[in-house]
Design a protein around this motif. Structure first.
Motif, PDB file in Angstrom:
ATOM      1  N   GLU A 199       0.803  -1.230   0.000  1.00  0.00           N
ATOM      2  CA  GLU A 199       0.000   0.000   0.000  1.00  0.00           C
ATOM      3  C   GLU A 199       0.831   1.273   0.000  1.00  0.00           C
ATOM      4  O   GLU A 199       0.279   2.371  -0.117  1.00  0.00           O
ATOM      5  CB  GLU A 199      -0.960   0.000   1.205  1.00  0.00           C
ATOM      6  N   PHE A 200       2.137   1.155   0.147  1.00  0.00           N
ATOM      7  CA  PHE A 200       2.957   2.360   0.107  1.00  0.00           C
ATOM      8  C   PHE A 200       3.310   2.700  -1.333  1.00  0.00           C
ATOM      9  O   PHE A 200       3.518   1.804  -2.155  1.00  0.00           O
ATOM     10  CB  PHE A 200       4.238   2.187   0.930  1.00  0.00           C
ATOM     11  N   VAL A 201       3.332   3.975  -1.614  1.00  0.00           N
ATOM     12  CA  VAL A 201       3.765   4.424  -2.939  1.00  0.00           C
ATOM     13  C   VAL A 201       4.763   5.558  -2.752  1.00  0.00           C
ATOM     14  O   VAL A 201       4.782   6.222  -1.711  1.00  0.00           O
ATOM     15  CB  VAL A 201       2.591   4.937  -3.815  1.00  0.00           C
ATOM     16  N   ILE A 202       5.569   5.759  -3.757  1.00  0.00           N
ATOM     17  CA  ILE A 202       6.493   6.887  -3.714  1.00  0.00           C
ATOM     18  C   ILE A 202       6.043   7.922  -4.730  1.00  0.00           C
ATOM     19  O   ILE A 202       5.759   7.587  -5.883  1.00  0.00           O
ATOM     20  CB  ILE A 202       7.938   6.448  -4.026  1.00  0.00           C
ATOM     21  N   HIS A 203       5.947   9.148  -4.274  1.00  0.00           N
ATOM     22  CA  HIS A 203       5.787  10.253  -5.204  1.00  0.00           C
ATOM     23  C   HIS A 203       7.144  10.923  -5.367  1.00  0.00           C
ATOM     24  O   HIS A 203       7.970  10.878  -4.465  1.00  0.00           O
ATOM     25  CB  HIS A 203       4.726  11.237  -4.703  1.00  0.00           C
ATOM     26  N   TYR A 204       7.355  11.476  -6.545  1.00  0.00           N
ATOM     27  CA  TYR A 204       8.652  12.060  -6.858  1.00  0.00           C
ATOM     28  C   TYR A 204       8.451  13.539  -7.149  1.00  0.00           C
ATOM     29  O   TYR A 204       7.519  13.919  -7.862  1.00  0.00           O
ATOM     30  CB  TYR A 204       9.271  11.363  -8.067  1.00  0.00           C
TER      31      TYR A 204
END
Ligand code: C2E
Ligand code: MG
Ligand code: MG
Ligand code: MG
Length: 292
Positions: A39-44
């Protein structure tokens, strides 16, 4: 604060994820499953070269894509992850995923910049950190030069002896080091002078008031001067307006990061942005002209 809440075991999990103790316990459990459930995502968020607006860096910022509440910002779960030790596996995931993504962009010819990963103090205290960094690089094939680790002043001052060893090892490895939120902590300049660092990040709070508070503006100029005198790069965070961007560019800040250029976005959107191969700064030429 926790004591005031007494034995309330039945508090519901609210979107605010406030600090009531039962919610914290629930949140700890949920964080563990969130990692397993992916469920974790990375935004850049891009950083641009202040002289030409070309993307020259990318900060990785974690979000929790909660099935009910949507994207939860890091401020609402990182502190609990730190307390519970879950920041170690979560941080390891971020490190690996950010390296993987930057290598994928490199393979596509879209990146010749480093990806910056935030480290919390709990990760810094963990003696396995450098091994994790090495593994992430090995597994993804990312050249160490294209990874930057962000430490805050308080993390650095947490254990100065360990810091020196850590920095010597990262320098040897070729990984870049930045000091995040610079100017808000308590590190001494005399101490910083002797550390193998690469960049300072001017804290958002100074950038925010740059055009209406002369003291904030002079702090920004002073941090830029300190960085350059120490032969470090300097990046300003939280740049929201053209006026702020242009002021920083005119005062020789190397790179700029903030909503004015781009908000943090998911990897797909950032990939599309990189494919456009366009500078993110309309005023670059103007600012450059004013400089000379
Ligand atoms: P930070 O490292 O100082 O990151 C900058 C924060 O400012 C980010 O908030 C970013 O979204 C926000 N920001 C960027 N441009 C602007 C702007 O123009 N205006 C304003 N008002 N804000 C802007 P975010 O993503 O909520 O992250 C907050 C903090 O959470 C980060 O501060 C960092 O300390 C921590 N964090 C984020 N990702 C991670 C992670 O993977 N690991 C760890 N340990 N901490 C993380
Ligand atoms: Mg940061
Ligand atoms: Mg910061
Ligand atoms: Mg900050």
């Amino acid at each position: 604060q926790a004591k005031e809440q007494g034995g309330n075991q039945h508090a519901v999990f609210t979107p605010e994820l406030d600090s009531r103790v039962s919610e914290r316990l629930h949140l700890q459990n949920r964080l563990a499953t969130a990692l397993e459930a992916g469920e974790f995502v990375i935004h850049y968020q891009p950083q641009v070269d202040a002289t030409n607006g070309v993307i020259c860096g990318m900060e990785a910022l974690i979000r929790w894509n909660h099935p009910e509440y949507g994207l939860v910002p890091p401020g609402q779960f990182i502190p609990v992850a730190e307390e519970s030790g879950l920041i170690i596996p979560i941080g390891e995931w971020v490190l690996r995923e950010a390296c993987r993504q930057n290598q994928a962009w490199r393979d596509e010819g879209l990146s010749d910049f480093s990806v910056s990963v935030n480290l919390s103090v709990a990760q810094f205290r963990d003696t396995g950190l450098l091994t994790l960094v090495r593994h992430a690089l090995d597994e993804t094939g990312l050249d160490p030069h294209y990874l930057e680790l962000e430490l805050t002043e308080s993390t650095m001052m947490d254990n100065p002896e360990r810091l020196i060893t850590f920095l010597e090892q990262t320098r040897k490895l070729g990984v870049q080091i930045a000091i995040d939120d610079f100017g808000t902590g308590y590190s001494s300049l005399n101490y910083l002078r002797r550390l193998p660092l690469d960049r300072l990040k001017v804290d958002y709070s100074f950038v925010r008031d740059i055009t209406n508070d002369p003291a904030s503006a002079s702090i920004c100029r002073a941090i830029i001067a300190i960085a350059h005198n120490l032969r470090l790069g300097v990046v300003a965070e939280g740049v929201e307006s053209e006026a702020q961007a242009s002021y920083l560019a005119r005062h020789y800040c190397d790179s700029l990061q903030g909503y004015y250029f781009s908000k943090p976005f998911g990897a797909e959107e950032i990939t599309a942005l990189l494919r456009q191969r366009e500078p993110l700064m309309k005023f670059a030429i103007e600012a450059n002209a004013r400089r000379t």
